[in-house]
Structure formats: C-alpha cells, structure tokens
Design a protein around this motif. Structure first.
Motif, PDB file in Angstrom:
ATOM      1  N   UNK A 137      -1.680   8.524   1.335  1.00  0.00           N
ATOM      2  CA  UNK A 137      -1.304   9.270   0.117  1.00  0.00           C
ATOM      3  C   UNK A 137      -2.450  10.094  -0.435  1.00  0.00           C
ATOM      4  N   UNK A 138      -3.683   9.785  -0.031  1.00  0.00           N
ATOM      5  CA  UNK A 138      -4.844  10.602  -0.382  1.00  0.00           C
ATOM      6  C   UNK A 138      -5.139  10.644  -1.878  1.00  0.00           C
ATOM      7  N   UNK A 139      -4.533   9.769  -2.664  1.00  0.00           N
ATOM      8  CA  UNK A 139      -4.922   9.744  -4.071  1.00  0.00           C
ATOM      9  C   UNK A 139      -6.100   8.783  -4.239  1.00  0.00           C
ATOM     10  N   UNK A 140      -6.613   8.711  -5.456  1.00  0.00           N
ATOM     11  CA  UNK A 140      -7.834   7.918  -5.670  1.00  0.00           C
ATOM     12  C   UNK A 140      -7.606   6.458  -5.275  1.00  0.00           C
ATOM     13  N   UNK A 141      -6.433   5.950  -5.615  1.00  0.00           N
ATOM     14  CA  UNK A 141      -6.130   4.550  -5.299  1.00  0.00           C
ATOM     15  C   UNK A 141      -6.160   4.315  -3.784  1.00  0.00           C
ATOM     16  N   UNK A 142      -5.501   5.224  -3.060  1.00  0.00           N
ATOM     17  CA  UNK A 142      -5.429   5.056  -1.605  1.00  0.00           C
ATOM     18  C   UNK A 142      -6.809   5.187  -0.976  1.00  0.00           C
ATOM     19  N   UNK A 143      -7.584   6.123  -1.481  1.00  0.00           N
ATOM     20  CA  UNK A 143      -8.897   6.345  -0.879  1.00  0.00           C
ATOM     21  C   UNK A 143      -9.796   5.132  -1.119  1.00  0.00           C
ATOM     22  N   UNK A 144      -9.709   4.594  -2.337  1.00  0.00           N
ATOM     23  CA  UNK A 144     -10.537   3.416  -2.608  1.00  0.00           C
ATOM     24  C   UNK A 144     -10.078   2.230  -1.753  1.00  0.00           C
ATOM     25  N   UNK A 145      -8.786   2.037  -1.680  1.00  0.00           N
ATOM     26  CA  UNK A 145      -8.252   0.926  -0.883  1.00  0.00           C
ATOM     27  C   UNK A 145      -8.680   1.055   0.572  1.00  0.00           C
ATOM     28  N   UNK A 146      -8.567   2.289   1.087  1.00  0.00           N
ATOM     29  CA  UNK A 146      -8.888   2.495   2.497  1.00  0.00           C
ATOM     30  C   UNK A 146     -10.368   2.255   2.752  1.00  0.00           C
ATOM     31  N   UNK A 155       2.139   3.836   2.183  1.00  0.00           N
ATOM     32  CA  UNK A 155       3.569   4.105   2.060  1.00  0.00           C
ATOM     33  C   UNK A 155       4.371   2.854   2.438  1.00  0.00           C
ATOM     34  N   UNK A 156       5.547   2.706   1.854  1.00  0.00           N
ATOM     35  CA  UNK A 156       6.283   1.452   1.998  1.00  0.00           C
ATOM     36  C   UNK A 156       6.460   0.953   3.433  1.00  0.00           C
ATOM     37  N   UNK A 157       6.901   1.791   4.378  1.00  0.00           N
ATOM     38  CA  UNK A 157       7.046   1.237   5.737  1.00  0.00           C
ATOM     39  C   UNK A 157       5.717   0.755   6.327  1.00  0.00           C
ATOM     40  N   UNK A 158       4.640   1.432   5.936  1.00  0.00           N
ATOM     41  CA  UNK A 158       3.338   0.975   6.437  1.00  0.00           C
ATOM     42  C   UNK A 158       2.977  -0.368   5.812  1.00  0.00           C
ATOM     43  N   UNK A 159       3.265  -0.539   4.522  1.00  0.00           N
ATOM     44  CA  UNK A 159       2.996  -1.841   3.906  1.00  0.00           C
ATOM     45  C   UNK A 159       3.790  -2.925   4.608  1.00  0.00           C
ATOM     46  N   UNK A 160       5.023  -2.576   4.976  1.00  0.00           N
ATOM     47  CA  UNK A 160       5.867  -3.584   5.627  1.00  0.00           C
ATOM     48  C   UNK A 160       5.230  -4.061   6.927  1.00  0.00           C
ATOM     49  N   UNK A 161       4.797  -3.134   7.760  1.00  0.00           N
ATOM     50  CA  UNK A 161       4.219  -3.579   9.030  1.00  0.00           C
ATOM     51  C   UNK A 161       2.854  -4.218   8.833  1.00  0.00           C
ATOM     52  N   UNK A 162       2.115  -3.733   7.840  1.00  0.00           N
ATOM     53  CA  UNK A 162       0.814  -4.351   7.572  1.00  0.00           C
ATOM     54  C   UNK A 162       0.991  -5.811   7.206  1.00  0.00           C
ATOM     55  N   UNK A 163       1.935  -6.060   6.328  1.00  0.00           N
ATOM     56  CA  UNK A 163       2.046  -7.396   5.763  1.00  0.00           C
ATOM     57  C   UNK A 163       2.871  -8.325   6.638  1.00  0.00           C
ATOM     58  N   UNK A 164       3.821  -7.737   7.361  1.00  0.00           N
ATOM     59  CA  UNK A 164       4.676  -8.596   8.169  1.00  0.00           C
ATOM     60  C   UNK A 164       4.079  -8.810   9.561  1.00  0.00           C
ATOM     61  N   UNK A 165       3.636  -7.741  10.178  1.00  0.00           N
ATOM     62  CA  UNK A 165       3.232  -7.847  11.581  1.00  0.00           C
ATOM     63  C   UNK A 165       1.719  -7.916  11.756  1.00  0.00           C
ATOM     64  N   UNK A 166       1.000  -6.965  11.150  1.00  0.00           N
ATOM     65  CA  UNK A 166      -0.423  -6.855  11.496  1.00  0.00           C
ATOM     66  C   UNK A 166      -1.247  -8.001  10.933  1.00  0.00           C
ATOM     67  N   UNK A 167      -0.875  -8.482   9.771  1.00  0.00           N
ATOM     68  CA  UNK A 167      -1.589  -9.628   9.197  1.00  0.00           C
ATOM     69  C   UNK A 167      -1.479 -10.826  10.155  1.00  0.00           C
ATOM     70  N   UNK A 168      -0.359 -10.906  10.865  1.00  0.00           N
ATOM     71  CA  UNK A 168      -0.161 -12.008  11.806  1.00  0.00           C
ATOM     72  C   UNK A 168      -1.060 -11.867  13.038  1.00  0.00           C
ATOM     73  N   UNK A 169      -1.450 -10.636  13.316  1.00  0.00           N
ATOM     74  CA  UNK A 169      -2.330 -10.443  14.473  1.00  0.00           C
ATOM     75  C   UNK A 169      -3.653 -11.156  14.249  1.00  0.00           C
ATOM     76  N   UNK A 170      -4.112 -11.161  13.000  1.00  0.00           N
ATOM     77  CA  UNK A 170      -5.321 -11.919  12.702  1.00  0.00           C
ATOM     78  C   UNK A 170      -5.098 -13.399  12.954  1.00  0.00           C
ATOM     79  N   UNK A 171      -3.932 -13.845  12.555  1.00  0.00           N
ATOM     80  CA  UNK A 171      -3.614 -15.242  12.773  1.00  0.00           C
ATOM     81  C   UNK A 171      -3.501 -15.560  14.263  1.00  0.00           C
ATOM     82  N   UNK A 172      -2.899 -14.614  14.983  1.00  0.00           N
ATOM     83  CA  UNK A 172      -2.802 -14.778  16.434  1.00  0.00           C
ATOM     84  C   UNK A 172      -4.186 -14.906  17.045  1.00  0.00           C
TER      85      UNK A 172
END
Lengths: 498, 592
Positions: free
Chosen positions: B150-159, B234-251
């Motif tokens: 999203x390139x706003x201040x929030x996104x840039x800081x988070x990234x 963006x919402x679909x990215x949050x979905x995969x981040x939280x559902x799938x990619x976070x699990x990769x760390x666990x894997x």
C-alpha cells in the motif's frame, strides 16, 4: 607443433596481440577495432576451452622460457590457474562487449581498448604464472596497463585517483619484488608447487621466512585492498564503468587475492604457514577488512563508491578462506574468487547502465529506477542478494563453505564475522533495492537515452543480465560437474590429498 | 510393475510441478501484454499442490544430486497436511486477490505473490537444509513486497520492521545450518536430526533453529512484526501470511528440531511455557486493538502459542510424539483454514451487502470461523483442542491439572478475542446500492465451508481416525464452557453497559451482543494498551537511533571518514614507501 608448450603462451598472447594492434589503429576505425577485440576474446575463450579439457584429464601445459640463468618465465596451466583463467576469459568477453557500448561516442578509444586488452593479458599471465618471478612480471605489467584506464577521462578527479593508484601499487609492487628477490637469494629458483615449495627450508629460516611472508602479503595486499592498504580502491571508481567492473571483478583486486592464494598454497604451503603462525594473523587481517569495508560502505551515497567499499569487504572473503586453511574453507575462499567476480561485475555493469542511460549516480537519486530499467535492476537485485548470501545464489555457496570450513578447524569466531558482514551487506544493499523497486520516482531523470523497445542499449543491457544468470546458476547448479564449486573441489583435492 | 513406475514418475513430476507452476507463470510477467494473463492464472498455480496433497498416498523422497548442494525433496504426512491447507488458502486468496488488488501496483503484487507462493510450497517439500532455507528466504523476501504494497506510512514502517527481522532470522538460521552440518556431517534433514540427538552442541544448534524459525512463527517476543504487517498488507496477503506462511516457520521447527527422537524434558517445558505465554499474550494485547486485522494478528500469535505448546509435549516425551504430531497437524490445519476465512471476511464485510439474505449469510460466514477458532463444540477448534488434550494426557513428563486449566482459560481468551473481532468488524451500515461481487465472496465462502467440513472429511486416514476419536472423546461440556463463559461475560456487561450513563448518549447497533464484552475488556485492558504504547515507542526510538548510528553523520562516522580521507590521500601511498624502507631495515637487522 608442441601444444603443451605453446598453448599457455597463446592464451596470454591472444589478448596481447590484438591490444598492440589496436594501438596502431586510427580512432575512427571502429569496426576493425571491434573485430580485433571480439576476435581476440573469442579466440582466447576457444584456446581456454581446449586447455581446460586437457587439464581436467591431467594433461600438462607449460610454457617455459629461460630469460637468464635461474630466471624462467613459466606459464603453467594448473587446475587453480585454469579457474582464474576461465573467469578472466569469460568476463573479458562480456566486458569488451559492454565497453564497446559504453564508450560509443567517447574519445581515445584506441588507447582505451589497447590498454584494456593488455590488462587482460596481464591478468591471464598472473593466473598462469608458474613461479614467483613470472608472477611479478605480469603483476607489474598489470599495474602499468591499468593506470591509463583509471585516468581515461582525464578529469582532475581521475588524475588524482590515478596518482594515488600508482603511489599505492608501485610501493606494493616494490615490496613484493623485494620479497621475491630475497626469497630467491635465500633458497634459489623454484616453481609453484601444490602443497608448498618452502617446506624443506622452514626449520632453517623460520624467522626470515616470516619477514618475507609479510613483505609478500603487504605487496599483494595493496592490490587485494586489505585494510589499511585499500585507500586507492574507492578513488579508482572514477574510472569508466567497464574499467571498474574489470578492476573489481577480475583484474587488479583479484590479482592481489590470487597472489595471496599462490603464496599461501604454492609457495609456503599451508603447513608451513600454520607452523609459522601466520595463518591466524592473515585471518585476523581479512576479518578486519571484511568488517571495515562493510561499515564504510554503509554511508556512501555514491553508488560506485558503495560498491567499491563492498569490494574491499568481499575480496577478503577469499583471503579469509585461504587463511583459515582447512579443505572446506579453501573451497569457500577459492570459489569466491569466481563468485565474487560474477556478482561484482554485475553490480558495476548495472551502476554503469544507470549512469549512462538515465544519469543516476547517487543512491539517493535511485528512487523508482526499477520501473525505468527493470532488467538492469533485476540483475542488480540478484547480485546484491547474492552478496548478502541469500540461498541459492552464488554468495551463499561461498559463505556456506567458509562457515563450515571454519568450524572444521575450530575457528568458530569466523561465523560471527560472516554473520556480521552479511548483516552489514543487507544494511547497505537492501535500501538500494527498496528504493529502486518500491519507491516512486522523484521526478524526471537527469537524462534519458531511449533505445528502441529495450531500456538501454543492448550492449549495455545483456552483459549484466548474463552475469546475473551466472550468479543464479553458480548457486543452483553448484553440484554439477564443471560448476565453479566442482572445479574448486578438484583443486582442493589436489592440494590436500597428497 | 509398469504402473508403479508410471506412478512414481507422476509423483516426481508432481513434486516439481508444485514449485515450478507459480514460477512458470512468473515468466509471463516481463511481457506487458501477457501480464493480465499471468494474473488470471495466478490462483490456479496452487492447484498442483492441492492435487498432490490429496492424491499421493505413499511417502517418498527424491534425491537430486546435481541441484544446489545436493537436493532432497519429498512428501510425507506432515508435508501432505501442510501442503493441503497452504495450497487451499493460497488458492482462495489468489482468486480473492484477483478482484481485490487493483491499481497501478497490481502486477507487482501478483509477481511477488507468485514468488512467495512458490517459496511456501517449496518449504513444504524440502527435505534438506539448503533447499529448505532457499525456499524459506524466497517466501520471506517476497512477502516484503506484499506487506509494503500500500506504500503508506503504516505499510512502510511495518515492512521495515518485518525485513529487519527476516534478515536477522536468515543470519541465525545460517549460523544454525552451518553448525548443524558441521556437527552432523549431513544436510538431509532426517539424518541431520537423527545425528543431532546425541551431539555435543545439540542445544546450541537447536536454539539457533528455534529462534530463527521462531521469528516467522510469531514466537513471543519475536512476534513484533506480525501485528504490524498483517493489518498493513492487503487482505488476501494477510490471509496467506497468517494462515500459511506463519506455519512455514512452525514447519521449520518440525523439520529441523529432533522432536520425537530423543527426550528433551527441559526443552519441552520451555516450549510449553513459551507457548502459554504467547497464548495469553496474544489475547491480552489483541483485545484493545481497533483494527480487525490487528486483532486477528494477535489471535495468530496466541494460536501459534498453542501449537508451540503441543510441540513442547512432543519434545518432553518421545513416546507421545505420534499423538502430539497428529494433534499438531489437526490444529495447524484448523487454524490455517479458520484464520484464512476470518482474514478474507475482513475484505468481504467492508463491501456492501444489498440483500437481506446476503447479510444473513455474511453474518453466518463471520460467526462460523470465529466459533471454530474459539473451539465451540462440533467445530474444528473443538476437535483440535480435543486432540491436544488427548496428547497431553499421554505425556508423562507434563502432568497436572494446572495445564488443563490454563489451556481452558486460553480458550476463554480466544473466545473473547473472537467476540472483540466480531464486534469491530460487524457491518453496521448497509449500503443498499452496493453489492459484494461474487469474485470476492465466493473464494471466502469456499474457505468458510472448508472450515466446517474438512475436520469431518479429513482426507488422510491417519488424521481422520484421530480427528474422529478426538471429537468423540472431547466432551461437549469441556469445549462448551469456555465459550459459554465468554458469552456470559458478554451478557453481564451488556447489562452493565445498559446501566451506564453512556447508554443514553448513543445507541449501539441492534442485535449486537458482543458490545458489552468489548466494554468490559476495554476497561480492563486500557492499562495494558497504554503499556503497549510505551513499549512500542521505546522500541521505535531504539530502531531509529541504531539506524542513525549506522548511516548518519554522527561523531562515529566523522572519525571513520577522517581516517578514510587520510588513507585516500596520495601521500599515504608515499607513506608505504617509507614504511617499506623501515621494513627492509628491520628485516636486515633481524637477518644479521
């Protein structure tokens, strides 16, 4: 005709002769010059390919010309030599293509390409040199042939850089020369031997050999830009981009590093270096250089200057690997000779593209360049990530072997150095990548050279793309036969097994 | 015989298809004219993985000696389950994103989406250290683009916070991997963990892997990127981040730690403690959030805590490991599907709903995954928690009612968090004109349906039996009371809220039972919110200051610059000449 004798000489001459012929060409004979350049580069590659095949099957190639009694000019194609020769041959071709595009419309091109070719001959000679005397001959030739390239633009800034370059390298050359002559007078003439030639004299002359070692390393360290002998390198980045690319990836810096490899493995031998306690000192020096270069790279705004300090840091990976002196660390160090070359030449090509095409030289002006020059920046990104050591790129392979090799001989602190250096690499490369891809452009570019549908001239665009692909392949196919890693394993086997 | 060979060839091909299908579509991206096609194809690139996870019944590994430093890929039960839920969420999120992500940066988003997808699936089939790390960094680095999108201040800081932690993680993992190879002499994961069990430096290696993957898995206190990144993306990215990619760390933990191969009581206990801390921490800090995606992010931290807890049980006693692993897989799948549905629902519910039936369905679609996550009876959450408890009863090293009670209170916390989420998200104003597009709600609805169905129709026999057993053994009461308690709290505060003078000032939306819960908790947790703000500010200044130290013209930079200026002066070249003379003199003196 005796191929075993002539082939190494022909490899060296295949760029020397075109270079000398180019000097004779008037400035406007561009086509002939290009033909000579590319013909020489291709011929050289063909000769290298033949020789590589032979060396793989253990066939000996050696040119030996006795100049004076006890002073033989020897060019010997060992596995280690071939490793460096292949690198310089391949990258010379690409850099020539790049330089032809880069200097289009420039002046003094005959002078430039003449010295450029001689520079490569000298590098090949350094790679093939079979004894210290031959090494010094080519080493000094390289110093002299590079000076006109550094000052090519003739601006006050580049003339100053040239002065500093000469002061450093000539002093270094003198130290090297002194060391070589002293060694010569001490033990008589000898050739490079895998495993070291000086083992029989170690007990007798321990102290003197230590002193000579430092002379040699000081002389070679100037070109390898070991801290605090690196002062010339960041200044020399004022040279045209193809020169910087060649300087940082193949020719000068690598000549120094390669010389250190030769001194440690083929002159002293790992065991002698260890017994004399020199490996620890060398490793410490390399570690210092790695960190110092990275720290300085952090706050350079000039892109080429940041890359130059990055070279200071990265080249010392080679020295570090050599100094750690286990089989695996050796693999890591020597393979970095090629890996660093591929990565750094890509980065400098890209920096040159930005400067030539859109007039961007500073990192603070790089916002949004990824949109204007996607392929260039993609290549840059790959090379930068490889520098950080992200798998599966080339830099990761080097770092992996360095790390494992250091643990193998109990030098655990090296891991900390590698990690710290990678973090610093990330700290100075990732902001560039971020600015290029994720920041919007600040405004119109300082200049804009459009060439058809591509983002810049094809001769400027394809070389970095090709080397970036090589960076990927060197990592992904690391275990393939004839990959850089595979070849280095062959070298290491021949060094450590007998 | 021939059919076996054909089958083997198919599965080998399938393994490569899993990773390379997204990359093949990626090849279309450089060509401006083909980009729309690439975007169209993006969701489907998760299909080979989905098919493979359901069709391949036998475990196998494949060794490719010439690739990387010798690559092993393969598939086992763990891979099947992870691949199934990851591919499913990526698939749905891909369809969702096709409609949801618009604007100038659309193609960039999908480019990195494909890279991250390939990395995520690659991690699942990787069976050696280098291949795993390769895909892991591919996924991690590509996600940067999704978060900063999203390139706003929030996104840039988070990234920025995210990439800092990613790189730190990479370094820790590199050190761990090198050390592991040194200690064990192999990069094959199974052999490495076997050899690690008795190695002298086992604990150090394990610690490095635990921390390195813990960053991705949201291990408290390494989770800090997570509540920033998930709302920013963006919402679909949050979905995969939280559902799938976070699990990769666990894997990563599952693959790199010698769990179940040797008893590690201390490690087990620490995992249980860290898991419980994360479970409650997520609730405590999630409740005061105002952004629904931030609440979900904290919920993920909390849920990963439960997964860490199960891992701890397996570590403590190898005998329990088969049971614990089953529980882990069920739990991971449950969380991935439910969390994927919840994140997508954020995107859906912010759109308008014209028809009444649509609103009813939307409400159901919001409540079902929330209830599942809370662990209400007959949901996937109840089954997962049942499996967890079954494994716990078998773990002799960890006995005691305190643990059961804590887990149950954790469930209360989860329920409250879900209530808060529903309260924040609940659509209050319906725009009669607007209507949510099928391209958005269909993928979301599919995930919601899978939340309901998959626990009962688990495609792998090993898990199906365990799931059924867990659902029968888990008493309805034990899964009901935490949810009921949360509801009771809500009800109590509903009245309290009625009595308050504020009630006169504004009318809460009709039929909103969750309002009082939030009233209670915002009172209870205002202090914790203030605390969080303070801590966060401190952290931010620390980051800023260290960045300045590295790059700015501080006193330190001046010193270094002055030193450099000295060295780049040409007279210093002359200095070396003088030094040379001195050296010669010293050398001659030494020689004599």
């Amino acid at each position: 005709m005796n191929w075993g004798f002539w082939l190494p000489l022909m490899v060296v001459m295949s760029s020397m002769i075109p270079g000398l012929l180019i000097f004779l060409l008037p400035e406007e004979r561009a086509v002939t010059r290009t033909l000579l350049n590319l013909g020489g580069a291709l011929l050289k590659l063909a000769l290298i390919a033949v020789m590589l095949w032979g060396v793989y099957y253990d066939r000996g190639y050696e040119t030996r010309i006795t100049l004076l009694p006890g002073f033989d000019l020897v060019m010997h194609a060992s596995a280690l030599a071939m490793f460096f020769v292949v690198l310089s041959g391949l990258l010379w071709l690409l850099t020539t293509i790049y330089a032809i595009g880069y200097l289009e419309g420039g002046q003094n091109k005959s002078r430039f390409f003449g010295f450029f070719s001689i520079c490569v001959s000298a590098t090949t000679g350094i790679a093939l040199a079979g004894n210290l005397f031959s090494f010094v001959v080519f080493y000094e030739l390289l110093t002299l042939a590079t000076y006109p390239l550094v000052v090519h633009r003739g601006t006050p800034e580049s003339l100053k850089a040239g002065r500093v370059y000469l002061a450093y390298t000539l002093a270094g050359g003198a130290m090297l020369m002194l060391g070589v002559i002293w060694l010569h007078s001490l033990v008589g003439p000898f050739d490079f031997v895998e495993g070291g030639a000086l083992a029989p004299y170690q007990a007798e002359h321990a102290q003197l050999l230590t002193v000579i070692f430092f002379l040699l390393i000081a002389g070679l360290g100037v070109k390898a830009s070991l801290v605090p002998l690196h002062g010339w390198l960041p200044l020399a980045m004022v040279a045209p981009a193809p020169v910087s690319a060649l300087l940082h990836a193949v020719a000068v810096v690598k000549a120094g590093a390669f010389g250190i490899v030769r001194v440690v493995y083929d002159v002293y031998g790992v065991r002698v270096v260890e017994v004399l306690g020199l490996d620890e000192i060398l490793a410490g020096l390399a570690a210092l250089t790695i960190l110092y270069g990275s720290v300085l790279a952090l706050h350079q705004d000039n892109l080429k200057r940041r890359l130059a300090y990055s070279t200071v840091s990265q080249v010392s990976y080679i020295v570090l690997g050599v100094a750690i002196a286990g089989p695996l660390a050796t693999i890591g160090g020597i393979v970095h000779l090629v890996h660093q070359g591929l990565m750094k030449i890509t980065l400098f090509f890209c920096a040159g593209n930005l400067g030539e095409t859109i007039g961007v030289h500073r990192i603070s002006a790089m916002n949004g360049v990824g949109r204007r020059m996607p392929l260039t920046m993609a290549a840059f990104t790959i090379a930068a990530l490889a520098m950080i050591g992200i798998p599966p790129l080339a830099g990761f392979v080097s770092k992996w072997y360095l790390g494992v090799g250091a643990l193998e001989v109990g030098e655990n602190w090296v891991i900390a150095v590698l990690v710290a250096s990678s973090l610093l690499n990330a700290a100075y490369f990732l902001p560039i990548i971020n600015a290029a891809w994720f920041n919007p452009p600040d405004g119109p570019w300082p200049k804009d050279v459009r060439r058809g549908r591509l983002e810049t001239m094809p001769t400027l665009l394809w070389p970095p793309v090709i080397t970036a692909c090589a960076v990927v392949l060197a990592g992904v196919l690391a275990n393939m036969p004839f990959s850089p890693l595979d070849w280095v394993k062959l070298i290491a086997n021949r060094l450590y097994l007998p | 015989m021939r059919s076996i060979i054909a089958q083997v060839a198919m599965t080998h091909f399938g393994l490569f298809a899993v990773v390379f299908t997204p990359l093949l579509v990626l090849l279309l991206m450089p060509f401006a004219r083909l980009r729309p096609l690439a975007v169209r194809l993006t969701p489907y690139t998760a299909l080979p993985a989905l098919v493979l996870s359901l069709s391949v019944r036998e475990d196998f590994t494949l060794h490719v000696s010439w690739l990387l430093l010798g690559t092993d890929v393969g598939i086992d039960l763990v891979a099947r389950v992870f691949m199934f839920f990851s591919a499913w969420v990526w698939l749905a999120a891909g369809f969702f994103a096709r409609r949801y992500v618009k604007g100038l940066l659309r193609h960039r988003f999908f480019l990195f989406y494909l890279v991250a997808l390939s990395g995520n699936l690659g991690v699942i089939i990787a069976q050696d250290i280098v291949t795993f790390l390769l895909f892991f960094s591919m996924m991690s680095l590509a996600s940067y683009a999704l978060i900063v999108h999203r390139q706003n201040a929030e996104a840039i800081r988070a990234a920025r916070v995210y990439i800092t932690l990613v790189i730190l993680g990479e370094m820790v993992l590199f050190a761990g991997a090198v050390l592991a190879y040194h200690v064990t002499g192999t990069i094959t994961l199974a052999a490495m963990t076997d050899a690690l069990t008795g190695a002298a430096q086992r604990d150090l290696v394990m610690l490095l892997f635990f921390v390195g993957f813990g960053i991705k898995a949201g291990l408290v206190p390494l989770h800090i990127w997570l509540p920033l990144a998930h709302p920013a993306a963006p919402t679909p990215a949050s979905a995969v981040l939280s559902a799938a990619m976070i699990k990769a760390g666990f894997l990563g933990w599952l693959r790199f730690l010698p769990v179940g191969k040797v008893g590690l009581p201390t490690w087990g206990l620490w995992c249980v403690i860290l898991g419980l801390i994360a479970a409650f921490y997520g609730v405590l800090f999630g409740l005061p959030q105002k952004n629904p995606k931030a609440i979900l992010a904290y919920s993920s931290i909390s849920q990963m805590g439960f997964l860490t807890l199960i891992l701890g049980m397996g570590m403590a006693s190898p005998a329990t490991w088969p049971l614990a692993l089953t529980a882990l897989l069920i739990y991971a799948m449950h969380h991935a599907l439910a969390k994927g549905a919840l994140f997508l629902s954020v995107g859906v519910s912010l759109e308008g709903m014209a028809q009444r039936w649509q609103r009813v369905l939307l409400g159901l679609g919001l409540i079902i995954p929330a209830l599942a996550l809370a662990g209400a009876p007959w949901t996937s959450g109840a089954i997962a928690k049942g499996a967890l408890k079954q494994a716990l009863y078998e773990t002799e090293a960890l006995q005691g009612d305190w643990l059961i009670w804590l887990i149950s209170f954790g469930a209360v916390g989860t329920s409250l968090l879900m209530a808060r989420f529903l309260y924040v998200l609940w659509p209050r104003h319906f725009r009669a004109s607007a209507s949510v597009e099928p391209a958005l709600w269909v993928p979301w609805a599919l995930v919601v349906v899978s939340v309901v169905l998959v626990p009962w129709l688990t495609p792998w026999p090993e898990l199906r039996h365990a799931a059924l057993a867990a659902s029968q053994a888990s008493l309805v009461w034990s899964s009901l009371w935490p949810v009921a308690l949360a509801a009771a709290l809500a009800y109590a505060f509903y009245h309290w809220r009625l009595a308050s003078p504020y009630r006169l000032a504004f009318n809460p939306p009709a039929g909103d039972l969750v309002v009082p819960v939030v009233g209670l908790l915002s009172l209870l947790l205002r202090s914790s919110q203030a605390f969080r703000a303070v801590v966060f500010r401190k952290w931010q200044t620390l980051v800023d200051r260290s960045a300045r130290l590295l790059q700015g013209p501080g006193a330190y930079a001046q010193i270094v610059n002055r030193l450099e200026a000295m060295l780049t002066n040409w007279t210093s070249g002359g200095f070396w000449v003088v030094l040379l003379g001195v050296l010669v003199f010293v050398a001659l003196w030494l020689a004599s």
